[in-house]
Design a protein around this motif. Structure first.
Motif: not given
Length: 119
Positions: A17, A82, A67, A84-85, A19
């Motif tokens: 991940s 953000e 995601r 993710n994955n 950000r």
């Protein structure tokens, strides 16, 4: 002077991940719709996610839906992404975009930040 300054990019392993942040200055941030775009080598720039002035209306590319999450903090003049994955296909330069879609139609771009997803 209008500025959009991205930060938070870097190298991450698949499944990880990151950000991203975009700090805005020099314009009335709360009146601008904000978006993240990305451009991978040899590919066209594509829209990743948008968040509108209300904060309650968002839009995501199908490839990132579920995601990625876009959010804005008007008091900080900042928009976030953000991620993710993450997958290798997410590798690209990510750009912050601001656009007044209702009055001036002005549009501003950040310089971009590199995101590399690799093991």
């Amino acid at each position: 002077q209008v500025q959009l300054v991205e930060s938070g990019g870097g190298l991450v392993q698949p499944g990880g991940s990151l950000r991203l942040s975009c700090a805005a200055s020099g314009f009335a941030f709360s009146f601008y719709d904000m978006s993240w775009y990305r451009q991978a080598p040899g590919k066209e720039r594509e829209l990743v996610a948008s968040i509108f002035i209300t904060g309650g209306r968002t839009n995501y590319a199908d490839s990132v839906k579920g995601r990625f999450t876009i959010a804005r903090a008007n008091v900080k003049n900042t928009v976030y992404l953000e991620m993710n994955n993450l997958e290798s296909e997410d590798t690209a330069v990510y750009y912050c975009n601001a656009r007044d879609n209702f009055y001036t139609r002005k549009e501003y771009w950040g310089q971009g930040t590199q995101v590399t997803v690799s093991s």
